[in-house]
Design an enzyme around this catalytic site. Structure first.
Site, short mmCIF file in Angstrom:
data_model
loop_
_atom_site.label_atom_id
_atom_site.label_comp_id
_atom_site.label_asym_id
_atom_site.label_seq_id
_atom_site.Cartn_x
_atom_site.Cartn_y
_atom_site.Cartn_z
N THR A 185 0.82 -1.21 0.00
CA THR A 185 0.00 0.00 0.00
C THR A 185 0.86 1.27 0.00
O THR A 185 1.89 1.33 0.67
CB THR A 185 -0.91 0.00 1.24
N GLY A 224 2.50 -2.42 8.30
CA GLY A 224 2.59 -3.02 9.63
C GLY A 224 3.98 -3.56 9.90
O GLY A 224 4.54 -4.31 9.11
N GLU A 476 -6.40 -5.35 3.00
CA GLU A 476 -6.44 -6.47 2.04
C GLU A 476 -7.50 -6.23 0.98
O GLU A 476 -8.09 -7.17 0.43
CB GLU A 476 -6.71 -7.80 2.76
#
Length: 725
Positions: A185, A224, A476
């Site tokens: 992303t 993350g 996702e």
């Protein structure tokens, strides 16, 4: 004696389990006092739950075995829950009262503990461990999952055998020497992976790729593990060789020195700051400024770049993304599991919480006995079962697909069959991820509201469960975008079926369009409407009609000269509707399959729950069933009445059903959902421990005391004349 004082003295002699609302007023007329005697002793919460469990109509333990996949799996689940509960590192009871740095450090300690189990137990056992951790501590589940599910998943799906072996030796399997993150992303791009801006330009002279962030919007965002933890990243970037773009590929890029943790030259990383939930995850941003990596760090199982700069693209480009479906599949599983947790809390609490009553001389009514509360929670309980059985089936299909993909080579005899299976799993998992996560988020919030004011407290667990789970609806793949992808897949299946190509799996209903589109419900009485076969036919008819509508609209747009992408966009609303009805039907069919294969002693229970799920879903989406003529308005009225009747029936078994979910008090981490029913004592104890009574606030001298002791200077008091006339 004054009435108020008499009431106070009476209450002082009551033991905790006897505390209840006064049965009636105490009337004083100056001459006499009339006490309305209370004759009905209120059962304690523990006694109330014991009564709820006293006569289950199904063997609870057998239901647990069936849900878990067998007695051995139940024993494994209970073993893991006990290990987690006794391990001080896995503590969660105080998670609402520790600082962000403390949360992140504790989460990393839990990751270290997980690394031990990775090295000492089977993959299947560790998968079960992760499923429980996802319910217990979602942030820890994500932090572990970023490395093993995403980073390691990229290696598994896109690395050559030699590359996989290399990174495994570097520590990708055991977290020994490296921690991975997944840099897909970007600040300006999420679901549109093809539009990512980060570049990977091949430098033939040095045999290296140059990873670069050309714009602010190309900054990797929401990554993350990046902010504080990761040493390496699986970076998605546009491959550029000799000035030509070849689309997005995956590259392993070192971020930090594992010994000193200093950033590598050209790498800038920061924390993206406060989030809605999952505070244990160190989400960060990454910018690359002409960072060089060896050519071998591009994952080349499918696309390859030679030393001379020759690019070899795979004949089956879609194979490169087979492993990425795993995130969607895992979220279908997580949706069912987290929904079961929320429902366990809300239903057990509803069984002990008393509110109002029909007669002042009788105990207050359990809120679970109110019809509206049953209608509020029992259909959600049925939805949780539907998601559970759907997740079991989707996981089975996905694992079968991955085995076939790992051994597939261009030209294989079963190549076409595998690609069809990949297409189905991709389309189906996209729709299910969207609708299961939406459904679960709604279940959590409805359970929170059903607990009244206490549901708003952090300590009762549902508020944090909501904020932690909400991210499932956007990561996702944003749910709306994924739903449109599922709709696109359905349009393709419809066009294939129309041309004579037989459809398999969950879209097999498209094979018989001519016979199914005109079907009508033939039942003549209300008692006949509660039929699994009737509901199954209803879902097939409505799904077929809505998919046909989407397909016809798409073809009409093409006939007007629109290009394929524009045509898909024009029919996006009906594509979304098609995916919605298809997914609801898919969940029902998987639930029905489970009810038909379950042990005989569980059949009635599961069939009733399946009926409740099916009829409730029809009632909530009655417009489509009326529009396409399967049900009449009168039959919809019968369905609504049957839903209410099924809610009453399931209510009598609701607590044993939550027991069958088999979550320990430790995993639930909510005083309202305690197995023994001692919600109030537990809730009060948690708050007392977190905030001891009588403490003077640290800011008393700075803020409170100046407020209370301030002097008014120069103010004149207003004189008010008394007017007695």
């Amino acid at each position: 004696m004054p009435p108020a004082k008499r009431v106070a003295l009476l209450s002082n002699h009551l033991q905790p389990e006897d505390v209840r609302q006064p049965a009636g007023p105490m009337v004083g007329d100056g001459l006499r006092t009339i006490e309305v005697e209370q004759t009905n002793k209120l059962p304690s919460p523990a006694q109330t739950l014991a009564e709820e469990r006293s006569k289950p109509s199904f063997p609870v333990r057998q239901m647990t075995y069936f849900l878990d996949g067998g007695e051995k799996m139940t024993a494994l689940k209970e073993k893991i829950m006990l290990q987690l509960e006794r391990d001080p590192i896995m503590k969660v009871s105080d998670q609402h009262d520790i600082t962000l740095p403390e949360i992140r450090e504790r989460t990393m300690a839990k990751v270290r503990r997980a690394a031990y189990y990775v090295a000492h137990e089977s993959q299947e056992t560790f998968k079960r461990r992760m499923e429980i951790i996802s319910v217990l501590d979602p942030a820890t589940w994500t932090r572990i999952g970023v490395h093993y599910g995403l980073f390691f998943g990229a290696l598994r799906g896109q690395a050559t055998p030699e590359q996989f072996s290399y990174w495994a030796q570097k520590g990708a399997v055991t977290l020994n020497g490296m921690v991975g993150c997944f840099a897909m992303t970007e600040l300006g791009h999420g679901s549109n992976v093809a539009g990512l801006e980060t570049t990977a330009t091949y430098d033939e002279a040095s045999d290296e790729f140059i990873i670069h962030t050309p714009t602010l919007t190309a900054t990797k965002w929401w990554i993350g593990g990046a902010a504080q933890t990761a040493t390496h990243a699986a970076v998605f970037a546009q491959l550029i060789v000799k000035g030509k773009k070849y689309g997005v590929k995956t590259f392993i890029v070192p971020l930090r020195d594992p010994q000193t943790f200093e950033l590598k030259p050209g790498v800038v990383i920061g924390d993206i700051g406060a989030k809605m939930g999952r505070h244990g995850i160190d989400n960060g941003y990454i910018q690359f400024t002409y960072v060089r990596i060896p050519r071998s760090y591009m994952l080349m199982k499918h696309s390859k770049v030679s030393r001379r700069g020759d690019v070899k693209e795979p004949p089956l480009q879609q194979l490169a993304y087979g492993a990425l479906i795993s995130g969607r599949v895992s979220m279908v599983t997580d949706s069912g599991n987290v929904a079961k947790k929320a429902l366990t809390v809300a239903i057990r609490y509803a069984a002990i919480r008393r509110q109002f009553g029909s007669k002042p001389t009788e105990p207050e009514t359990k809120i679970l006995d109110y019809v509206i509360h049953q209608y509020r929670l029992m259909p959600l309980l049925a939805q949780a079962f539907a998601m559970h059985f759907t997740a079991v089936e989707v996981n089975r299909i996905y694992e079968s697909l991955m085995v076939r993909l790992d051994t597939l080579h261009p030209g294989s005899k079963d190549q076409e069959e595998v690609l069809e299976q990949l297409k189905e799993v991709h389309g189906t998992s996209a729709g299910l991820k969207a609708f299961c996560t939406w459904t679960c988020l709604n279940i959590i919030d409805q359970c929170r509201q059903a607990c009244g004011g206490h549901g708003y407290s952090a300590y009762t667990g549902l508020a944090s469960t909501y904020s932690d789970f909400a991210v499932h609806c956007t990561w996702e793949g944003d749910n709306t975008i994924l739903t449109l992808q599922a709709g696109r897949y359905l349009v393709g299946c419809y066009r294939e079926a129309k041309s004579g190509k037989k459809q398999a799996g969950g879209v097999a209903y498209l094979n018989n369009l001519q016979s199914i589109l005109g079907k009508r419900c033939e039942v003549k009485t209300p008692s006949e409407i509660a039929s699994l076969s009737v509901i199954a036919e209803a879902f097939s008819l409505v799904a077929a009609n809505v998919v046909k509508k989407a397909g016809d609209d798409f073809e009409a747009a093409l006939s007007r000269g629109l290009k394929e992408e524009a045509a898909h966009e024009e029919c996006s609303q009906v594509r979304l509707a098609a995916a919605k009805m298809h997914s609801f039907g898919y969940l029902f069919h998987r639930f029905r399959d489970a009810a038909e294969r379950c042990p005989r002693e569980l059949r009635e229970m599961l069939e009733k729950l399946c009926l409740l799920y099916g009829l409730y879903t029809v009632a909530e989406n009655s417009g489509a069933f009326l529009q396409y003529g399967y049900f009449t308005p009168e039959q919809i009225d019968w369905i609504r009445a049957e839903v209410s009747e099924l809610c009453r029936w399931v209510r009598g078994r609701a607590v044993p059903l939550t027991d069958a979910f088999n979550y320990s008090n430790f995993v639930l981490n909510s005083p309202l959902g305690r197995f023994d029913g001692n919600a109030y004592e537990s809730y009060f104890g948690v708050v007392q421990r977190a905030y001891p009574a009588g403490q003077v606030p640290a800011y008393f001298d700075r803020q409170i005391k100046p407020l209370l002791t301030r002097k008014f200077e120069g103010d004149e008091m207003m004189e008010i004349d008394d007017d007695d006339e």
